[in-house]
Write a protein that holds these residues in place. Structure first.
Motif, PDB file in Angstrom:
ATOM      1  N   LEU A  86       0.819  -1.203   0.000  1.00 34.38           N
ATOM      2  CA  LEU A  86       0.000   0.000   0.000  1.00 34.38           C
ATOM      3  C   LEU A  86       0.861   1.265   0.000  1.00 34.38           C
ATOM      4  N   LYS A  87       0.321   2.278  -0.666  1.00 32.66           N
ATOM      5  CA  LYS A  87       0.994   3.567  -0.788  1.00 32.66           C
ATOM      6  C   LYS A  87       0.091   4.657  -0.208  1.00 32.66           C
ATOM      7  N   PRO A  88       0.675   5.766   0.215  1.00 30.37           N
ATOM      8  CA  PRO A  88      -0.173   6.859   0.725  1.00 30.37           C
ATOM      9  C   PRO A  88      -1.248   7.292  -0.273  1.00 30.37           C
ATOM     10  N   GLU A  89      -0.955   7.218  -1.539  1.00 25.35           N
ATOM     11  CA  GLU A  89      -1.939   7.614  -2.548  1.00 25.35           C
ATOM     12  C   GLU A  89      -3.100   6.633  -2.687  1.00 25.35           C
ATOM     13  N   ASP A  90      -3.038   5.506  -1.982  1.00 29.08           N
ATOM     14  CA  ASP A  90      -4.167   4.580  -1.935  1.00 29.08           C
ATOM     15  C   ASP A  90      -5.203   5.009  -0.902  1.00 29.08           C
ATOM     16  N   THR A  91      -4.884   6.033  -0.132  1.00 31.13           N
ATOM     17  CA  THR A  91      -5.811   6.530   0.878  1.00 31.13           C
ATOM     18  C   THR A  91      -7.097   7.020   0.227  1.00 31.13           C
ATOM     19  N   ALA A  92      -8.233   6.485   0.673  1.00 31.73           N
ATOM     20  CA  ALA A  92      -9.533   6.821   0.086  1.00 31.73           C
ATOM     21  C   ALA A  92     -10.622   6.082   0.852  1.00 31.73           C
ATOM     22  N   VAL A  93     -11.855   6.429   0.560  1.00 37.79           N
ATOM     23  CA  VAL A  93     -12.986   5.603   0.964  1.00 37.79           C
ATOM     24  C   VAL A  93     -13.197   4.568  -0.135  1.00 37.79           C
ATOM     25  N   TYR A  94     -13.246   3.329   0.264  1.00 31.63           N
ATOM     26  CA  TYR A  94     -13.413   2.223  -0.684  1.00 31.63           C
ATOM     27  C   TYR A  94     -14.852   1.729  -0.649  1.00 31.63           C
ATOM     28  N   TYR A  95     -15.425   1.580  -1.841  1.00 29.78           N
ATOM     29  CA  TYR A  95     -16.809   1.151  -1.981  1.00 29.78           C
ATOM     30  C   TYR A  95     -16.887  -0.133  -2.804  1.00 29.78           C
ATOM     31  N   CYS A  96     -17.781  -1.016  -2.413  1.00 31.92           N
ATOM     32  CA  CYS A  96     -18.096  -2.120  -3.312  1.00 31.92           C
ATOM     33  C   CYS A  96     -19.411  -1.798  -4.014  1.00 31.92           C
ATOM     34  N   ALA A  97     -19.590  -2.386  -5.184  1.00 33.93           N
ATOM     35  CA  ALA A  97     -20.740  -2.101  -6.009  1.00 33.93           C
ATOM     36  C   ALA A  97     -21.142  -3.355  -6.770  1.00 33.93           C
ATOM     37  N   ALA A  98     -22.405  -3.398  -7.202  1.00 29.18           N
ATOM     38  CA  ALA A  98     -22.926  -4.582  -7.880  1.00 29.18           C
ATOM     39  C   ALA A  98     -23.797  -4.181  -9.064  1.00 29.18           C
ATOM     40  N   VAL A  99     -23.735  -5.032 -10.100  1.00 28.24           N
ATOM     41  CA  VAL A  99     -24.586  -4.843 -11.270  1.00 28.24           C
ATOM     42  C   VAL A  99     -24.846  -6.203 -11.879  1.00 28.24           C
ATOM     43  N   ARG A 100     -26.032  -6.398 -12.461  1.00 29.37           N
ATOM     44  CA  ARG A 100     -26.353  -7.696 -13.046  1.00 29.37           C
ATOM     45  C   ARG A 100     -25.502  -7.979 -14.271  1.00 29.37           C
ATOM     46  N   TYR A 101     -25.427  -6.954 -15.157  1.00 29.91           N
ATOM     47  CA  TYR A 101     -24.598  -7.132 -16.342  1.00 29.91           C
ATOM     48  C   TYR A 101     -24.009  -5.799 -16.760  1.00 29.91           C
ATOM     49  N   VAL A 102     -22.749  -5.835 -17.162  1.00 31.05           N
ATOM     50  CA  VAL A 102     -22.072  -4.676 -17.739  1.00 31.05           C
ATOM     51  C   VAL A 102     -20.912  -5.208 -18.569  1.00 31.05           C
ATOM     52  N   SER A 103     -20.597  -4.536 -19.648  1.00 33.08           N
ATOM     53  CA  SER A 103     -19.457  -4.972 -20.441  1.00 33.08           C
ATOM     54  C   SER A 103     -18.168  -4.777 -19.646  1.00 33.08           C
ATOM     55  N   VAL A 104     -17.136  -5.442 -20.075  1.00 34.84           N
ATOM     56  CA  VAL A 104     -15.848  -5.314 -19.387  1.00 34.84           C
ATOM     57  C   VAL A 104     -15.395  -3.852 -19.397  1.00 34.84           C
ATOM     58  N   THR A 105     -15.559  -3.198 -20.519  1.00 39.45           N
ATOM     59  CA  THR A 105     -15.131  -1.798 -20.615  1.00 39.45           C
ATOM     60  C   THR A 105     -15.965  -0.895 -19.713  1.00 39.45           C
ATOM     61  N   ASP A 106     -17.278  -1.014 -19.816  1.00 41.26           N
ATOM     62  CA  ASP A 106     -18.149  -0.156 -19.009  1.00 41.26           C
ATOM     63  C   ASP A 106     -18.093  -0.512 -17.529  1.00 41.26           C
ATOM     64  N   GLY A 107     -17.603  -1.698 -17.217  1.00 46.77           N
ATOM     65  CA  GLY A 107     -17.480  -2.102 -15.823  1.00 46.77           C
ATOM     66  C   GLY A 107     -16.477  -1.269 -15.043  1.00 46.77           C
ATOM     67  N   ARG A 108     -15.760  -0.397 -15.714  1.00 49.04           N
ATOM     68  CA  ARG A 108     -14.845   0.517 -15.039  1.00 49.04           C
ATOM     69  C   ARG A 108     -15.505   1.846 -14.673  1.00 49.04           C
ATOM     70  N   ARG A 109     -16.740   2.002 -15.086  1.00 45.80           N
ATOM     71  CA  ARG A 109     -17.461   3.251 -14.835  1.00 45.80           C
ATOM     72  C   ARG A 109     -18.354   3.127 -13.615  1.00 45.80           C
ATOM     73  N   PRO A 110     -18.233   4.056 -12.651  1.00 47.88           N
ATOM     74  CA  PRO A 110     -19.093   3.986 -11.463  1.00 47.88           C
ATOM     75  C   PRO A 110     -20.582   4.053 -11.814  1.00 47.88           C
ATOM     76  N   ASP A 111     -20.945   4.817 -12.835  1.00 49.44           N
ATOM     77  CA  ASP A 111     -22.371   4.976 -13.140  1.00 49.44           C
ATOM     78  C   ASP A 111     -22.972   3.740 -13.776  1.00 49.44           C
ATOM     79  N   ALA A 112     -22.164   2.710 -14.047  1.00 51.26           N
ATOM     80  CA  ALA A 112     -22.693   1.466 -14.603  1.00 51.26           C
ATOM     81  C   ALA A 112     -23.259   0.546 -13.527  1.00 51.26           C
ATOM     82  N   TYR A 113     -22.990   0.829 -12.269  1.00 50.34           N
ATOM     83  CA  TYR A 113     -23.375  -0.061 -11.173  1.00 50.34           C
ATOM     84  C   TYR A 113     -24.670   0.395 -10.520  1.00 50.34           C
ATOM     85  N   ASP A 114     -25.474  -0.581 -10.119  1.00 50.09           N
ATOM     86  CA  ASP A 114     -26.792  -0.287  -9.578  1.00 50.09           C
ATOM     87  C   ASP A 114     -26.816  -0.179  -8.055  1.00 50.09           C
TER      88      ASP A 114
END
Length: 126
Positions: A86-114
């Motif tokens: 771990l590095k100091p720049e890893d400091t953050a609030v970490y969230y888990c998220a879930a979605v039924r289906y999303v493409s691999v590419t769009d799976g990097r977008r927060p707004d793709a998760y429900d």
């Protein structure tokens, strides 16, 4: 509705390790793609990792590749994020998220998760 609850955050020194967990309820867990995101103060929410319905397909953000590992245990309705070197720049609030289906590419977008957890703070000291 799916409820997600993260745990495992805390304070760690640079170079150390920390493991996060996220338990899902309310829906059939193995029907969902799971993702981890993080958000530091003043920054946008950032993709960390995702894992498809089975454990065989995982994807990582460039900043964490080689240091973080995402995994899931569908029998326990849980997704994990193991964070090493771990590095100091890893400091953050970490969230888990879930979605039924999303493409691999769009799976990097927060707004793709429900569904989102409440987040857990990770602080890495230098």
């Amino acid at each position: 509705q799916m409820q997600l609850v993260e745990s495992g955050g805390g304070l760690v020194q640079a170079g150390g390790s920390l493991g996060l967990s996220c338990v899902g309820s309310g829906r059939t867990f193995n029907n969902y793609i799971m993702g981890w995101f993080r958000q530091a103060p003043g920054k946008e929410r950032e993709f960390v990792a995702s894992i498809r319905w089975s454990e065989s397909s995982t994807y990582y953000g460039d900043l964490v590749k080689g240091r973080f590992t995402i995994s899931r245990d569908n029998a326990k309705n849980t997704v994990y994020l193991q964070m090493n070197s771990l590095k100091p720049e890893d400091t953050a609030v970490y969230y888990c998220a879930a979605v039924r289906y999303v493409s691999v590419t769009d799976g990097r977008r927060p707004d793709a998760y429900d569904y989102w957890g409440q987040g857990t703070q990770v602080t890495v000291s230098s």
